[in-house]
Design an enzyme around this catalytic site. Structure first.
Site, PDB file in Angstrom:
ATOM      1  N   LYS A  26     -52.385  12.528 -60.490  1.00 18.59           N
ATOM      2  CA  LYS A  26     -51.203  12.102 -59.736  1.00 18.59           C
ATOM      3  C   LYS A  26     -51.090  12.860 -58.418  1.00 18.59           C
ATOM      4  CE  LYS A  26     -48.208  13.207 -63.006  1.00 18.59           C
ATOM      5  NZ  LYS A  26     -49.057  13.734 -64.098  1.00 18.59           N
ATOM      6  N   ARG A 101     -39.663  11.677 -66.138  1.00 14.95           N
ATOM      7  CA  ARG A 101     -40.457  12.040 -67.315  1.00 14.95           C
ATOM      8  C   ARG A 101     -39.740  11.720 -68.621  1.00 14.95           C
ATOM      9  NH1 ARG A 101     -43.710  16.255 -64.601  1.00 14.95           N
ATOM     10  NH2 ARG A 101     -45.216  17.193 -65.971  1.00 14.95           N
ATOM     11  N   ARG A 140     -59.442  23.809 -63.795  1.00 11.61           N
ATOM     12  CA  ARG A 140     -59.107  23.618 -62.375  1.00 11.61           C
ATOM     13  C   ARG A 140     -58.510  24.867 -61.724  1.00 11.61           C
ATOM     14  NH1 ARG A 140     -54.112  19.160 -62.610  1.00 11.61           N
ATOM     15  NH2 ARG A 140     -52.576  20.554 -63.564  1.00 11.61           N
ATOM     16  N   ARG A 174     -52.939  27.628 -62.045  1.00  8.30           N
ATOM     17  CA  ARG A 174     -51.592  27.477 -62.579  1.00  8.30           C
ATOM     18  C   ARG A 174     -51.515  28.165 -63.938  1.00  8.30           C
ATOM     19  NH1 ARG A 174     -49.654  21.314 -61.974  1.00  8.30           N
ATOM     20  NH2 ARG A 174     -48.625  21.958 -63.894  1.00  8.30           N
ATOM     21  N   ARG A 185     -47.965  19.981 -73.168  1.00 11.15           N
ATOM     22  CA  ARG A 185     -47.599  19.069 -72.062  1.00 11.15           C
ATOM     23  C   ARG A 185     -48.011  17.637 -72.394  1.00 11.15           C
ATOM     24  NH1 ARG A 185     -50.588  22.226 -67.564  1.00 11.15           N
ATOM     25  NH2 ARG A 185     -50.033  20.521 -66.181  1.00 11.15           N
TER      26      ARG A 185
HETATM   27  P1  AMP Z   1     -46.300  19.147 -63.265  1.00  7.61           P
HETATM   28  O1  AMP Z   1     -46.713  19.914 -62.061  1.00  7.61           O
HETATM   29  O2  AMP Z   1     -45.746  17.786 -62.920  1.00  7.61           O
HETATM   30  O3  AMP Z   1     -47.380  19.071 -64.312  1.00  7.61           O
HETATM   31  O4  AMP Z   1     -45.092  19.951 -63.938  1.00  7.61           O
HETATM   32  C1  AMP Z   1     -45.253  21.267 -64.420  1.00  7.61           C
HETATM   33  C2  AMP Z   1     -44.114  21.631 -65.350  1.00  7.61           C
HETATM   34  O5  AMP Z   1     -42.862  21.564 -64.639  1.00  7.61           O
HETATM   35  C3  AMP Z   1     -43.926  20.698 -66.533  1.00  7.61           C
HETATM   36  O6  AMP Z   1     -44.776  21.029 -67.630  1.00  7.61           O
HETATM   37  C4  AMP Z   1     -42.445  20.900 -66.866  1.00  7.61           C
HETATM   38  O7  AMP Z   1     -42.233  22.146 -67.514  1.00  7.61           O
HETATM   39  C5  AMP Z   1     -41.823  21.022 -65.475  1.00  7.61           C
HETATM   40  N1  AMP Z   1     -41.443  19.688 -64.907  1.00  7.61           N
HETATM   41  C6  AMP Z   1     -41.980  19.083 -63.815  1.00  7.61           C
HETATM   42  N2  AMP Z   1     -41.411  17.893 -63.586  1.00  7.61           N
HETATM   43  C7  AMP Z   1     -40.484  17.726 -64.574  1.00  7.61           C
HETATM   44  C8  AMP Z   1     -39.585  16.676 -64.911  1.00  7.61           C
HETATM   45  N3  AMP Z   1     -39.509  15.531 -64.187  1.00  7.61           N
HETATM   46  N4  AMP Z   1     -38.784  16.853 -65.998  1.00  7.61           N
HETATM   47  C9  AMP Z   1     -38.831  17.981 -66.737  1.00  7.61           C
HETATM   48  N5  AMP Z   1     -39.686  18.987 -66.504  1.00  7.61           N
HETATM   49  C10 AMP Z   1     -40.509  18.881 -65.415  1.00  7.61           C
END
Ligand code: AMP
Length: 229
Positions: A26, A101, A140, A174, A185
């Protein structure tokens, strides 16, 4: 979108969601759309990581939840999206990356868009194989200076320890890209995010793209969906 529908939007930018499990690509595809089409990427993950880095009260609260791979509250992330949308002119297209989400976030997004005279044009689902994703994510890393992406097994810098793009020797990973957290996740995605697809499907705006194809192929497929720019 058909040419007519596109014309009907006048000078309004497209509003699209990139939906898919962690590691589906994404962020990578959003970055391309930003560069090629001048759209703005709204990544709640990036916003939360910035808050963690700045050590704000929100960042301190979010860090532990993120490290476990669980979801932050709907209210907080929808608040972040609303504030960010207020800073973007209607003529600029927006890519929602990692948001919504949950079903509650999907409802909030509709409201946030409607309040600002925006409509959701496409939901692009990046379909991927979970085991391959774990391999993708756990290897990564990226350049700490310019953000160029690398991978332990698939894409090392040409000169060991030196970024191909900017020459920096500083790299980062990360903290939530370890196998245990990745599995959580994925489970969050399967249990809470994938079930929101039917909401959008009922409106006929979901398009499925093979996220296991090469980055270029995925980009082409997305470009075909979005049409001329
Ligand atoms: P991402 O970078 O999108 O993989 O997000 C990393 C982490 O941030 C996720 O595993 C969640 O803990 C939190 N997070 C990001 N976006 C959301 C969302 N829309 N709703 C809830 N938690 C989020």
């Amino acid at each position: 979108m058909s040419t007519e529908a596109q014309a009907g939007k006048g000078s309004h930018g497209l509003n699209i969601i990139l939906l898919g499990p962690p590691g589906a690509g994404k962020g990578t595809q959003a970055a391309r759309l930003v560069e090629e089409r001048g759209m703005v990427q709204l990544s709640t993950g990036d916003m939360l990581r910035a808050a963690v880095k700045a050590d704000t009260p929100l960042g301190r609260e979010a860090r532990l939840v993120m490290d476990r791979g669980e979801l932050i509250s709907d209210e907080i992330v929808s608040g972040l999206i609303g504030e960010a949308l207020d800073r973007i002119p209607l003529s600029t297209g927006v890519i929602f990356d990692g948001y919504p989400r949950t079903a509650e976030q999907a409802v909030s997004l509709d409201r946030l868009l409607a309040e600002r005279g925006r409509t959701l044009d496409h939901v692009i689902e990046l379909a991927v194989d979970e085991d391959a994703l774990v391999d993708r994510i756990t290897g990564r890393f990226s350049c700490a200076q310019c953000g160029a992406g690398y991978h332990d097994r698939h894409k090392l810098p040409a000169r060991s320890g030196v970024c191909d793009a900017c020459g920096s020797t500083d790299f980062k990973r990360r903290p939530d890209d370890n196998e245990d957290t990745v599995r959580t996740r994925m489970a969050e995605y399967r249990g809470k995010t994938a079930p929101i697809l039917p909401i959008f499907d009922a409106r006929g705006i979901v398009r499925r793209v093979d996220g296991m194809a090469s980055m270029e192929h995925v980009a082409e497929a997305i470009s075909d969906i979005l049409g001329q720019h």
